[in-house]
Design an enzyme around this catalytic site. Structure first.
Site, PDB file in Angstrom:
ATOM      1  CG  ASN A   1      -0.338  -0.022   2.505  1.00  0.00           C
ATOM      2  OD1 ASN A   1       0.709  -0.633   2.686  1.00  0.00           O
ATOM      3  ND2 ASN A   1      -0.926   0.655   3.454  1.00  0.00           N
TER       4      ASN A   1
ATOM      5  N   GLY B   1       9.781 -11.685  -5.167  1.00  0.00           N
ATOM      6  CA  GLY B   1       9.022 -12.903  -5.442  1.00  0.00           C
ATOM      7  C   GLY B   1       7.807 -13.018  -4.557  1.00  0.00           C
TER       8      GLY B   1
ATOM      9  N   GLY C   1       8.983 -14.822   1.303  1.00  0.00           N
ATOM     10  CA  GLY C   1       8.684 -14.367   2.672  1.00  0.00           C
ATOM     11  C   GLY C   1       8.796 -15.527   3.652  1.00  0.00           C
TER      12      GLY C   1
ATOM     13  CD  GLU D   1       4.040  -1.937  13.532  1.00  0.00           C
ATOM     14  OE1 GLU D   1       2.872  -1.529  13.683  1.00  0.00           O
ATOM     15  OE2 GLU D   1       4.888  -1.894  14.430  1.00  0.00           O
TER      16      GLU D   1
ATOM     17  CB  CYS E   1      -2.505   0.212   8.003  1.00  0.00           C
ATOM     18  SG  CYS E   1      -1.115   1.306   8.300  1.00  0.00           S
TER      19      CYS E   1
ATOM     20  CD  GLU F   1       7.621  -0.775  11.738  1.00  0.00           C
ATOM     21  OE1 GLU F   1       6.682  -0.155  11.201  1.00  0.00           O
ATOM     22  OE2 GLU F   1       8.375  -1.542  11.108  1.00  0.00           O
TER      23      GLU F   1
HETATM   24  P1  NAP Z   1       0.040  -9.353   3.092  1.00  0.00           P
HETATM   25  O1  NAP Z   1      -0.679 -10.111   2.066  1.00  0.00           O
HETATM   26  O2  NAP Z   1       0.038  -9.850   4.481  1.00  0.00           O
HETATM   27  O3  NAP Z   1       1.521  -9.178   2.538  1.00  0.00           O
HETATM   28  C1  NAP Z   1       2.509  -8.444   3.227  1.00  0.00           C
HETATM   29  C2  NAP Z   1       3.875  -8.965   2.817  1.00  0.00           C
HETATM   30  O4  NAP Z   1       4.010 -10.299   3.284  1.00  0.00           O
HETATM   31  C3  NAP Z   1       4.070  -9.022   1.308  1.00  0.00           C
HETATM   32  O5  NAP Z   1       5.408  -8.744   0.993  1.00  0.00           O
HETATM   33  C4  NAP Z   1       3.731 -10.466   1.014  1.00  0.00           C
HETATM   34  O6  NAP Z   1       4.280 -10.928  -0.179  1.00  0.00           O
HETATM   35  C5  NAP Z   1       4.347 -11.157   2.213  1.00  0.00           C
HETATM   36  N1  NAP Z   1       3.837 -12.493   2.474  1.00  0.00           N
HETATM   37  C6  NAP Z   1       2.716 -13.087   2.002  1.00  0.00           C
HETATM   38  N2  NAP Z   1       2.618 -14.359   2.460  1.00  0.00           N
HETATM   39  C7  NAP Z   1       3.698 -14.564   3.245  1.00  0.00           C
HETATM   40  C8  NAP Z   1       4.164 -15.667   4.020  1.00  0.00           C
HETATM   41  N3  NAP Z   1       3.499 -16.825   4.069  1.00  0.00           N
HETATM   42  N4  NAP Z   1       5.304 -15.528   4.713  1.00  0.00           N
HETATM   43  C9  NAP Z   1       5.987 -14.371   4.708  1.00  0.00           C
HETATM   44  N5  NAP Z   1       5.614 -13.301   3.981  1.00  0.00           N
HETATM   45  C10 NAP Z   1       4.472 -13.382   3.265  1.00  0.00           C
HETATM   46  O7  NAP Z   1      -0.485  -7.851   3.168  1.00  0.00           O
HETATM   47  P2  NAP Z   1      -0.759  -6.878   1.943  1.00  0.00           P
HETATM   48  O8  NAP Z   1      -2.026  -7.305   1.296  1.00  0.00           O
HETATM   49  O9  NAP Z   1       0.473  -6.718   1.156  1.00  0.00           O
HETATM   50  O10 NAP Z   1      -0.977  -5.503   2.713  1.00  0.00           O
HETATM   51  C11 NAP Z   1      -2.182  -5.093   3.232  1.00  0.00           C
HETATM   52  C12 NAP Z   1      -2.242  -5.334   4.735  1.00  0.00           C
HETATM   53  O11 NAP Z   1      -1.151  -4.677   5.374  1.00  0.00           O
HETATM   54  C13 NAP Z   1      -3.481  -4.742   5.368  1.00  0.00           C
HETATM   55  O12 NAP Z   1      -3.997  -5.671   6.285  1.00  0.00           O
HETATM   56  C14 NAP Z   1      -2.979  -3.517   6.081  1.00  0.00           C
HETATM   57  O13 NAP Z   1      -3.751  -3.095   7.184  1.00  0.00           O
HETATM   58  C15 NAP Z   1      -1.635  -3.964   6.507  1.00  0.00           C
HETATM   59  N6  NAP Z   1      -0.772  -2.829   6.798  1.00  0.00           N
HETATM   60  C16 NAP Z   1      -0.449  -2.570   8.099  1.00  0.00           C
HETATM   61  C17 NAP Z   1       0.339  -1.473   8.416  1.00  0.00           C
HETATM   62  C18 NAP Z   1       0.714  -1.179   9.840  1.00  0.00           C
HETATM   63  O14 NAP Z   1       1.631  -0.387  10.040  1.00  0.00           O
HETATM   64  N7  NAP Z   1       0.069  -1.773  10.828  1.00  0.00           N
HETATM   65  C19 NAP Z   1       0.815  -0.653   7.393  1.00  0.00           C
HETATM   66  C20 NAP Z   1       0.445  -0.947   6.074  1.00  0.00           C
HETATM   67  C21 NAP Z   1      -0.333  -2.040   5.783  1.00  0.00           C
HETATM   68  P3  NAP Z   1       3.405 -10.872  -1.544  1.00  0.00           P
HETATM   69  O15 NAP Z   1       2.921  -9.494  -1.707  1.00  0.00           O
HETATM   70  O16 NAP Z   1       4.378 -11.271  -2.559  1.00  0.00           O
HETATM   71  O17 NAP Z   1       2.288 -11.845  -1.326  1.00  0.00           O
END
Ligand code: NAP
Length: 479
Positions: free
Chosen positions: A150, A204, A210, A248, A282, A460
């Site tokens: 995002n 990737g 990850g 986070e 977020c 953080e």
């Molecule tokens: P996500 O699907 O959880 O992915 C986050 C990161 O984790 C990506 O780089 C993703 O890779 C990787 N990932 C996916 N599966 C994994 C696994 N099994 N093991 C390790 N890493 C893995 O989240 P998103 O859809 O990218 O982001 C949206 C979410 O982030 C929302 O829930 C939002 O609220 C949250 N967010 C939180 C904050 C905060 O500061 N609290 C800030 C921003 C966003 P791929 O993209 O390659 O799948």
């Protein structure tokens, strides 16, 4: 077609598999670059490179580390236009937002930690019995940093900069959906003279790259930002290995508007806190609670303003660009359907937007306002992470708090009132890591950033991040 490569041991490398994944421009729906389909073998190479670099980097005087990190900050600034265009193309966000917020913040992250490390002093305690304790803060080793799509470069650098400043080496993975600015960052790090292997970026899929970072026995510290489900998976793997973790995660943030607020200011800021970055921050306030005395007035004014927001080509002067991907567009729209099934009334938006010309295949959604839902229904409890907000009236402070605190999340909350006592009282009762009173997204990088409950573990920002990326060691000297 631009080809992205991994950054390992100071070099831009093809993935071991030789395979690449398509990377889409969400505003046009077309493939515009390809990224390495890396796996555990690439992560292994990155860990080797980081291990080889660690001793020298951790012993590099902090002034020298600081100079390199500040040079990276300068180069990000010098490349502002190129990076902002890449971010907008990768993510679908308006170019003006990437230019004003994302890229300047990425530069600020490097400058902040490049300078913070100069002021990061150890503590010492004189004790009775004529002894002194002093606490060393030592770099841990190799940090695994995993970030979401995002705010791609903004959040990627928010982890990498403190990890490097503290003397660690890093193996990092940006989201596979938005890899381009992380790739451009690797070119910048080479130009800035960051020693080989200090930062390694492996592109990737999450479940491959990850997962391999999370599972690696020689990566003792994981900093992750992303969804709560992914965070749970990471914690389940990392906790039995006793890894240090900062998670986070998601949010479902309340925005509480009392009748005694500055109405115009609350209205203007609520439009932003609802729909900035297509609602994909977020910290966006997706549940808007409005005190009954002003509910109708606020609703009418809010709907009128939101209907005037423009959705369109992110390279033009629009309020909302594209959402990040087709699956995400489908997910967000499915929540609008769910809201209708749950009894919600759509006051504005609710549909996908089809544009003409270059963006006719892009993934756009109208800014959407829904009312008439129970605060316990799924639409009001689950994170949608798109341009969809709900409006709910309340009578008393207690009722607002009960609804606000009713979700599994606890990331951020916003309060609008001109009564200072009430503002502090409600802020105190909100179960969230961050509270804004009469403002939204005012960020001071020195403050602790993070969530309660299922919104995360750890903080953080400021010296908290330097504490996280270092191991304290107490040494007691009898004088
Ligand atoms: P996500 O699907 O959880 O992915 C986050 C990161 O984790 C990506 O780089 C993703 O890779 C990787 N990932 C996916 N599966 C994994 C696994 N099994 N093991 C390790 N890493 C893995 O989240 P998103 O859809 O990218 O982001 C949206 C979410 O982030 C929302 O829930 C939002 O609220 C949250 N967010 C939180 C904050 C905060 O500061 N609290 C800030 C921003 C966003 P791929 O993209 O390659 O799948």
């Amino acid at each position: 077609m631009q080809i992205i490569e991994n950054y390992i041991g100071g070099k831009l490398l093809k993935p071991v598999s030789g395979e690449y994944l398509d990377n889409f421009n969400p505003a046009t729906g077309s493939v515009y670059s390809q990224i390495p389909d890396s796996d555990q073998r690439d992560v292994e190479m990155a860990v080797e490179a980081a291990k080889n670099a660690f001793k020298k980097w951790s012993e590099t005087p902090y002034e020298q580390r600081s100079r390199i990190l500040c040079k990276i900050a300068d180069l990000i600034e010098e490349n502002l236009d190129r990076l902002a265009l890449a971010e907008s193309t990768d993510n679908g966000k308006p170019l003006k937002l990437a230019t004003k917020v994302d890229i300047p913040r990425a530069s600020a992250n490097f400058r902040f930690y490049g300078t913070a490390i100069m002021h990061y002093a150890s503590k010492s305690h004189y004790m009775e019995g004529n002894a002194v304790n002093y606490t060393m803060r030592e770099p841990i080793g190799i940090a695994g940093c995993i970030s979401p799509w995002n705010l791609p470069l903004y959040l990627f650098t928010w982890k990498i900069a403190p990890a490097l400043a503290a003397g660690n080496c890093v193996v990092a993975k940006p989201s596979e959906v938005t890899p381009m600015t992380a790739y451009l960052l690797s070119e910048i790090c080479i130009e800035a003279g960051l020693p080989d292997g200090v930062l390694n970026i492996v592109h990737g899929l999450g479940p491959k790259v990850g997962q391999a970072i999370t599972e690696h026995t020689e990566i003792p510290v994981i900093s992750f930002t992303g969804g709560t489900v992914t965070g749970k998976n990471i914690a389940a793997i990392a906790a039995p290995m006793f890894k240090k973790m900062s998670l986070e995660l998601g949010g479902k943030n309340p925005n509480i508007i009392f009748a005694d607020c500055d109405f115009d200011e609350a209205l203007k800021t609520t439009v932003l806190s609802s729909f900035a970055n297509q609602g994909q921050i977020c910290l966006c306030g997706s549940r808007i609670f409005v005190q009954r005395e002003i509910y109708d007035k606020f609703k009418d004014a809010f709907v009128e303003k939101v209907k005037k927001l423009t959705v369109g080509d992110p390279l033009e002067q629009v309020n909302l660009g594209a959402v990040v991907s087709k699956p995400h567009q489908e997910k967000v729209l499915s929540y609008v359907e769910l809201a209708k099934e749950e009894g919600g009334v759509v006051l504005a938006g609710g549909n996908k937007v089809t544009l003409e010309g270059r963006c006719k295949e892009g993934y756009f959604i109208e800014p959407t306002i829904i009312e008439g839902l129970d605060y316990k229904c799924r639409t009001n409890q689950e994170e949608i992470f798109g341009p969809v907000v709900t409006l709910t009236p309340f009578d008393t402070e207690e009722e607002a708090l009960e609804m606000a605190n009713s979700t599994q999340y606890g990331l951020a909350g916003t309060i609008w009132t001109s009564n200072l006592k009430k503002a502090h009282r409600v802020a105190h009762e909100l179960k969230s890591g961050i509270v804004w009173i009469n403002c939204w997204l005012l960020r001071d990088l020195r403050t602790p950033f993070g969530g309660m409950k299922n919104s995360g573990v750890g903080r953080e920002g400021g010296f908290e991040a330097l504490d996280f990326f270092t191991e304290p060691k107490n040494i007691c000297v009898k004088l």
